[in-house]
Design a protein around this motif. Structure first.
Motif, PDB file in Angstrom:
ATOM      1  N   ILE A 187       0.803  -1.218   0.000  1.00 14.54           N
ATOM      2  CA  ILE A 187       0.000   0.000   0.000  1.00 14.54           C
ATOM      3  C   ILE A 187       0.840   1.273   0.000  1.00 14.54           C
ATOM      4  O   ILE A 187       0.347   2.359  -0.287  1.00 14.54           O
ATOM      5  CB  ILE A 187      -0.958   0.005   1.211  1.00 14.54           C
ATOM      6  CG1 ILE A 187      -2.076   1.037   1.021  1.00 14.54           C
ATOM      7  CG2 ILE A 187      -0.194   0.249   2.508  1.00 14.54           C
ATOM      8  CD1 ILE A 187      -2.981   0.779  -0.136  1.00 14.54           C
ATOM      9  N   SER A 188       2.133   1.159   0.323  1.00 14.31           N
ATOM     10  CA  SER A 188       2.957   2.364   0.488  1.00 14.31           C
ATOM     11  C   SER A 188       3.076   3.166  -0.789  1.00 14.31           C
ATOM     12  O   SER A 188       3.191   4.403  -0.748  1.00 14.31           O
ATOM     13  CB  SER A 188       4.349   1.990   1.006  1.00 14.31           C
ATOM     14  OG  SER A 188       5.058   1.222   0.047  1.00 14.31           O
ATOM     15  N   ARG A 189       3.053   2.503  -1.930  1.00 11.17           N
ATOM     16  CA  ARG A 189       3.206   3.215  -3.203  1.00 11.17           C
ATOM     17  C   ARG A 189       2.111   4.254  -3.393  1.00 11.17           C
ATOM     18  O   ARG A 189       2.381   5.377  -3.822  1.00 11.17           O
ATOM     19  CB  ARG A 189       3.180   2.199  -4.344  1.00 11.17           C
ATOM     20  CG  ARG A 189       3.201   2.810  -5.745  1.00 11.17           C
ATOM     21  CD  ARG A 189       4.440   3.585  -6.041  1.00 11.17           C
ATOM     22  NE  ARG A 189       5.644   2.831  -5.733  1.00 11.17           N
ATOM     23  CZ  ARG A 189       6.870   3.295  -5.948  1.00 11.17           C
ATOM     24  NH1 ARG A 189       7.050   4.506  -6.448  1.00 11.17           N
ATOM     25  NH2 ARG A 189       7.922   2.557  -5.648  1.00 11.17           N
ATOM     26  N   THR A 212       0.824  10.154  -3.488  1.00  9.75           N
ATOM     27  CA  THR A 212       0.030  11.312  -3.063  1.00  9.75           C
ATOM     28  C   THR A 212       0.884  12.356  -2.359  1.00  9.75           C
ATOM     29  O   THR A 212       0.762  13.567  -2.613  1.00  9.75           O
ATOM     30  CB  THR A 212      -1.094  10.864  -2.122  1.00  9.75           C
ATOM     31  OG1 THR A 212      -1.986   9.999  -2.831  1.00  9.75           O
ATOM     32  CG2 THR A 212      -1.882  12.050  -1.576  1.00  9.75           C
ATOM     33  N   LEU A 213       1.755  11.903  -1.465  1.00 13.45           N
ATOM     34  CA  LEU A 213       2.468  12.835  -0.595  1.00 13.45           C
ATOM     35  C   LEU A 213       3.669  13.481  -1.263  1.00 13.45           C
ATOM     36  O   LEU A 213       3.985  14.651  -0.996  1.00 13.45           O
ATOM     37  CB  LEU A 213       2.919  12.105   0.678  1.00 13.45           C
ATOM     38  CG  LEU A 213       1.801  11.512   1.539  1.00 13.45           C
ATOM     39  CD1 LEU A 213       2.388  10.751   2.717  1.00 13.45           C
ATOM     40  CD2 LEU A 213       0.842  12.597   2.013  1.00 13.45           C
ATOM     41  N   PRO A 235       2.635  20.343  -1.650  1.00 10.48           N
ATOM     42  CA  PRO A 235       3.219  21.474  -0.922  1.00 10.48           C
ATOM     43  C   PRO A 235       3.027  21.423   0.585  1.00 10.48           C
ATOM     44  O   PRO A 235       3.758  22.084   1.320  1.00 10.48           O
ATOM     45  CB  PRO A 235       2.487  22.695  -1.511  1.00 10.48           C
ATOM     46  CG  PRO A 235       1.219  22.137  -2.088  1.00 10.48           C
ATOM     47  CD  PRO A 235       1.557  20.785  -2.580  1.00 10.48           C
ATOM     48  N   ALA A 236       2.071  20.615   1.077  1.00  8.46           N
ATOM     49  CA  ALA A 236       1.817  20.598   2.511  1.00  8.46           C
ATOM     50  C   ALA A 236       2.814  19.747   3.283  1.00  8.46           C
ATOM     51  O   ALA A 236       3.001  19.953   4.479  1.00  8.46           O
ATOM     52  CB  ALA A 236       0.399  20.096   2.787  1.00  8.46           C
ATOM     53  N   LEU A 273      -2.969  14.499   4.993  1.00  9.26           N
ATOM     54  CA  LEU A 273      -2.997  15.910   4.600  1.00  9.26           C
ATOM     55  C   LEU A 273      -4.066  16.664   5.377  1.00  9.26           C
ATOM     56  O   LEU A 273      -3.867  17.814   5.781  1.00  9.26           O
ATOM     57  CB  LEU A 273      -3.249  16.035   3.101  1.00  9.26           C
ATOM     58  CG  LEU A 273      -2.173  15.456   2.173  1.00  9.26           C
ATOM     59  CD1 LEU A 273      -2.623  15.536   0.718  1.00  9.26           C
ATOM     60  CD2 LEU A 273      -0.843  16.196   2.355  1.00  9.26           C
ATOM     61  N   ASP A 274      -5.205  16.019   5.614  1.00 11.07           N
ATOM     62  CA  ASP A 274      -6.271  16.642   6.393  1.00 11.07           C
ATOM     63  C   ASP A 274      -5.814  16.879   7.824  1.00 11.07           C
ATOM     64  O   ASP A 274      -6.117  17.912   8.425  1.00 11.07           O
ATOM     65  CB  ASP A 274      -7.510  15.756   6.367  1.00 11.07           C
ATOM     66  CG  ASP A 274      -8.680  16.354   7.124  1.00 11.07           C
ATOM     67  OD1 ASP A 274      -9.417  17.156   6.526  1.00 11.07           O
ATOM     68  OD2 ASP A 274      -8.841  16.042   8.317  1.00 11.07           O
ATOM     69  N   LEU A 275      -5.067  15.926   8.383  1.00  8.73           N
ATOM     70  CA  LEU A 275      -4.516  16.092   9.733  1.00  8.73           C
ATOM     71  C   LEU A 275      -3.567  17.283   9.780  1.00  8.73           C
ATOM     72  O   LEU A 275      -3.596  18.087  10.721  1.00  8.73           O
ATOM     73  CB  LEU A 275      -3.817  14.811  10.166  1.00  8.73           C
ATOM     74  CG  LEU A 275      -3.179  14.767  11.556  1.00  8.73           C
ATOM     75  CD1 LEU A 275      -3.275  13.362  12.130  1.00  8.73           C
ATOM     76  CD2 LEU A 275      -1.716  15.188  11.521  1.00  8.73           C
ATOM     77  N   VAL A 276      -2.712  17.406   8.757  1.00 14.30           N
ATOM     78  CA  VAL A 276      -1.779  18.528   8.695  1.00 14.30           C
ATOM     79  C   VAL A 276      -2.548  19.841   8.577  1.00 14.30           C
ATOM     80  O   VAL A 276      -2.202  20.851   9.203  1.00 14.30           O
ATOM     81  CB  VAL A 276      -0.807  18.340   7.518  1.00 14.30           C
ATOM     82  CG1 VAL A 276       0.015  19.593   7.281  1.00 14.30           C
ATOM     83  CG2 VAL A 276       0.098  17.141   7.768  1.00 14.30           C
TER      84      VAL A 276
END
Length: 370
Positions: free
Chosen positions: A15-17, A22-23, A27-28, A306-309
């Protein structure tokens, strides 16, 4: 908007791929470190993503320049890795489920709260336009008062495509703990928390045959039930039925349907971020597809981090630890109800996460943590 939030990834399996795609370059965040028990694998991943360092698990959790640990290990290791990250003062976002057992999951959430760090947990698919558009339809009254829902997942088993499927068929695996998080998390977004459950479960066979990869043809034991059905009593009075199976072949059932006084809503597969939400109104003559009206557009695995960030400690993450703990207790309660033949009341509850406005993923920007 400040410096990107630093993320370290532990566990570089299948699943890491999706997460890294995404990450990387968003920019976040900045993926600063990766670690895996297979050091050759972590070195290869680091070489593929400039600015990312391959380190040991110990260094990533303890000493690397990482703000949040993305825990993509196998389920049996989720609690251990998450607790070590929390104890080092790092936020953690963990692949589902939060832990294999409810006590372990509760310990992760409680120790994170005591340490003043955040916990997030997959699935984040429910933050996409599919589930969020369905939620917006319910919240706007299109189906009236929700009365019931059904959730159905039927598959012949992950060993047909996964090269190392052993963990799906041992303690912590099975169709409910593996796939149930998608459906139960979606049901909580749609209808709110669960107060009690009943359940039944069984298994079709005692071993499985791996269908792909280097181990194709190998037989693995089945130690858990592979067909699980449950009834969830929501706090608002609605009743949901859920069936998750590794023993079937196919189904014509919608992944999720919500029935209300004024209509029925067909909700897209919560294992995906998007998909059509369809409404059949009372007195209508057919299904009407609703345009996307809420959720992260262009979302993929990792949007929950990203939502957590974006939350920055100033609001609850929409794929947060308390929600994941409630989902975990719901699932383990269904399994306990099936084993003991009785109704089980839950000890946790949770607020419905705040809805996601229609937002392009690339517009998610980091906020300073409070």
């Amino acid at each position: 908007m400040g410096d990107p939030h630093r993320v370290g990834v532990v566990g570089l399996g299948f699943i890491s791929r999706a997460y890294l795609t995404t990450l990387h370059g968003h920019p976040a965040v900045r993926v600063t470190a990766v670690a895996d028990l297979d050091t050759a694998r972590s070195s290869a991943v680091a070489a593929e993503f400039p600015g990312t360092e391959a380190v040991s698990v110990e260094r990533l959790l303890g000493g690397a320049e990482v703000d949040t640990v993305l825990n993509l290990t196998v389920p049996a290791a989720h609690a251990d890795i998450s607790l070590r990250a929390v104890d080092a003062g790092k936020n953690v976002f963990v692949e589902k489920p939060l832990a294999v057992t409810f006590p372990d999951g509760r310990e992760v959430v409680e120790r994170a709260a005591a340490a003043g760090v955040l916990v997030g947990c997959a699935p984040d698919t429910v933050l996409g336009t599919g589930t969020q558009t369905a939620r917006a339809a319910i919240d706007s009254g299109l189906v009236g008062r929700p009365l019931s829902a059904s959730a159905t997942m039927v598959t012949p088993g992950h060993e047909r495509w996964h090269p190392d499927p052993d963990f799906y068929y041992i303690a912590g695996g099975g169709p409910l703990l593996d796939m149930g998080p998608y459906y139960i998390t979606a049901l909580i977004h749609l209808l709110g928390p669960v107060r009690a459950v009943i359940g039944a479960a069984g298994r079709l066979r005692t071993e499985r045959v791996i269908g792909s990869g280097a181990r194709a043809g190998s037989r693995i034991p089945v130690e858990v039930d592979t067909h699980v059905s449950g009834v969830l009593e929501h706090a608002n009075g609605a009743l949901s039925t859920i069936t998750t199976s590794f023993d079937g072949v196919a189904t014509t059932a919608a992944p999720i349907e919500v029935h209300g006084e004024l209509g029925t809503l067909a909700v897209p597969d919560p294992n995906h971020f998007d998909g059509d939400t369809r409404l059949f109104p009372l007195g209508g003559t057919g299904w009407r597809t609703l345009p996307p009206s809420a959720g992260y557009t262009g979302a993929a695995r990792g949007v929950g981090l990203l939502d957590l960030v974006t939350a920055g400690g100033q609001r609850a993450p929409r794929a947060g630890g308390e929600l994941a703990l409630h989902v975990l207790e719901t699932m383990t309660a269904v399994l306990r109800a099936a084993d003991e033949g009785r109704r089980v009341e839950l000890t946790t509850t949770v607020e419905r996460p705040s809805p996601v406005p229609l937002t392009p993923v690339q517009e998610v920007v980091p906020q300073p943590f409070a």
